[in-house]
Write an enzyme that holds these catalytic residues in place. Structure first.
Site, PDB file in Angstrom:
ATOM      1  N   TYR A 135       0.817  -1.214   0.000  1.00 54.13           N
ATOM      2  CA  TYR A 135       0.000   0.000   0.000  1.00 54.13           C
ATOM      3  C   TYR A 135       0.852   1.266   0.000  1.00 54.13           C
ATOM      4  CZ  TYR A 135      -3.874  -3.126   1.181  1.00 54.13           C
ATOM      5  OH  TYR A 135      -4.807  -4.138   1.173  1.00 54.13           O
ATOM      6  N   LYS A 185       3.463 -15.486   1.585  1.00 51.51           N
ATOM      7  CA  LYS A 185       3.376 -16.162   0.290  1.00 51.51           C
ATOM      8  C   LYS A 185       4.810 -16.451  -0.146  1.00 51.51           C
ATOM      9  CE  LYS A 185       0.843 -17.573  -3.226  1.00 51.51           C
ATOM     10  NZ  LYS A 185      -0.027 -18.762  -3.136  1.00 51.51           N
ATOM     11  N   ASP A 218      -3.153 -18.212   0.904  1.00 54.24           N
ATOM     12  CA  ASP A 218      -4.312 -18.892   0.299  1.00 54.24           C
ATOM     13  C   ASP A 218      -4.805 -20.013   1.220  1.00 54.24           C
ATOM     14  OD1 ASP A 218      -1.784 -19.771  -0.326  1.00 54.24           O
ATOM     15  OD2 ASP A 218      -2.294 -20.577  -2.289  1.00 54.24           O
ATOM     16  N   ASP A 242      -5.111  -7.077   5.862  1.00 56.65           N
ATOM     17  CA  ASP A 242      -6.331  -6.357   5.505  1.00 56.65           C
ATOM     18  C   ASP A 242      -7.430  -7.372   5.161  1.00 56.65           C
ATOM     19  OD1 ASP A 242      -8.026  -4.334   4.809  1.00 56.65           O
ATOM     20  OD2 ASP A 242      -6.949  -3.702   3.015  1.00 56.65           O
ATOM     21  N   ASP A 246     -10.702  -8.883   7.852  1.00 58.82           N
ATOM     22  CA  ASP A 246     -12.120  -8.754   7.493  1.00 58.82           C
ATOM     23  C   ASP A 246     -12.795 -10.125   7.435  1.00 58.82           C
ATOM     24  OD1 ASP A 246     -12.036  -6.037   7.404  1.00 58.82           O
ATOM     25  OD2 ASP A 246     -12.997  -5.858   5.451  1.00 58.82           O
TER      26      ASP A 246
END
Ligand code: NAD
Length: 344
Positions: A135, A185, A218, A242, A246
């Site tokens: 970001y 990852k 994943d 992020d 959620d």
């Protein structure tokens, strides 16, 4: 307090604070500052200088929520969230976002997951890096390459950045069930390979007592749905955090119950509900104040090192739920429906 339901739920958190003051014989000074749409209306910008000064004076910030349709016509950088919350995080170096996701057994029906999966409750904390990663990485932008439009972002992490966030995660795990899951990852991303190396080194050198697990993002998103009760503390970078936080919020089924802490160095923190200003219910006196009250609990734990007060507030919430009191967002048949003030 900010906008929308912010002032309504903040009133209940401050009432809790007043009660804590009497019960624990503590002393505090409290200053209230304008932020978000309320500040735009009265001072012309979402984060006025006087608000920044008050935040600098304070040891921590208890934040309501900001935003609403009234200010959506403004340029994005002047709107309540972009204009106040993001600069506050940056200015005060709030690099660690802690979001507890808890399913209280009496609220199991509010979760979209099957009862068998969550019947024994779920209690985890997601620790998300908040001020670096994709970001913020440079360069980012858009350009023409051989007649084709291309957009790009850069994912960067330095060793000190990874160490800082992961140390908080390890320490959080140490104060709970001593289990940490690091999500990355590393099969694809160079930044994740470095992330994993740093986590492993910290673990060996400083936190060998913690049970450490690595998951690819994943797989982590699947396991969170399949066996949420297996997680205690999860640490991840900005973007993975992020998404995962959620997802975790959703499995609890009740955004009005979820608190969060954004921490910097020296115990400075900003404490706020995970949800927003809920303009659809603002002014009706029906918002759930528990997320704001539990944010106050986190404030005592992380900024003032008073785990005893944090636990006292959390226990009060559990007892209130056990007695059957519910605001509208978590109401199920047979419970006792109460308004914001009654729940407070
Ligand atoms: P929201 O979280 O405000 O609302 C989503 C849904 O959850 C709504 O139906 C709302 O009524 C409900 N809800 C949220 N908190 C609740 C509570 N305490 N009790 C009962 N119900 C509750 O998200 P949104 O609708 O996407 O955003 C509304 C505004 O809030 C927007 O302007 C957005 O930019 C802003 N926002 C602010 C923050 C923040 O201040 N940190 C975070 C997210 C969104």
């Amino acid at each position: 307090p900010g906008d929308g339901i912010g002032p309504e739920v903040m009133d209940e958190a401050l009432l809790t604070l007043e009660t804590i003051k009497m019960k624990f014989d503590i002393y505090y000074e409290l200053k209230t500052a304008l932020v978000g749409g309320a500040a735009i209306d009265q001072r012309g910008k979402a984060l006025p200088d006087e608000t920044i000064e008050i935040c600098k004076w304070a040891h921590c910030i208890l934040f309501g929520s900001v935003g609403g349709p009234k200010w959506e016509h403004l340029p994005p950088e002047e709107q309540p969230e972009r204009g106040a919350l993001l600069p506050l995080r940056k200015k005060f170096g709030l690099y660690a976002n802690l979001r507890p996701a808890i399913i209280y057994p009496p609220l199991a029906a509010a979760s979209p997951l099957k009862y068998e999966i969550i019947k024994n409750g779920v209690d985890m904390i997601i620790v998300r890096e908040l001020t670096s990663g994709i970001y913020f990485g440079q360069p980012k932008g858009r350009e023409e390459r051989n007649g084709v439009t291309v957009a790009f972002d850069t994912l960067t992490y330095s060793v000190p950045e990874i160490e800082k966030i992961c140390r908080i995660a390890f320490e959080t795990a140490r104060s709970r069930c001593k289990k940490l899951c690091s999500v990355d990852k590393a099969n694809v991303l160079a930044s994740s390979v470095l992330w994993r190396e740093v986590v492993n080194r910290l673990w060996q050198n400083e936190f060998p007592d913690i049970e450490l697990q690595h998951l690819y993002i994943d797989n982590a998103t699947m396991q969170l749905i399949r066996q949420p009760y297996n997680f205690d503390v999860i640490v991840c970078d900005n973007m993975f955090g992020d998404i995962l936080s959620d997802e975790a919020a959703m499995i609890t089924g009740s955004i009005g119950m979820l608190a969060s802490a954004s921490l910097g160095d020296n115990r400075f923190g900003l404490y706020e509900p995970s949800g927003g200003s809920a303009p659809d219910i603002a002014g009706k006196g029906i918002a759930n104040p528990i997320a704001q009250i539990l944010s106050l609990a986190l404030m005592f734990k992380y900024s003032f090192n008073r785990d005893d007060i944090c636990k006292c507030i959390q226990n009060a919430v559990k007892k209130t739920l056990d007695k059957g009191y519910r605001t509208k967002d978590i109401y199920t048949e047979g419970a006792i429906l109460v308004n914001t003030a009654e729940m407070g």
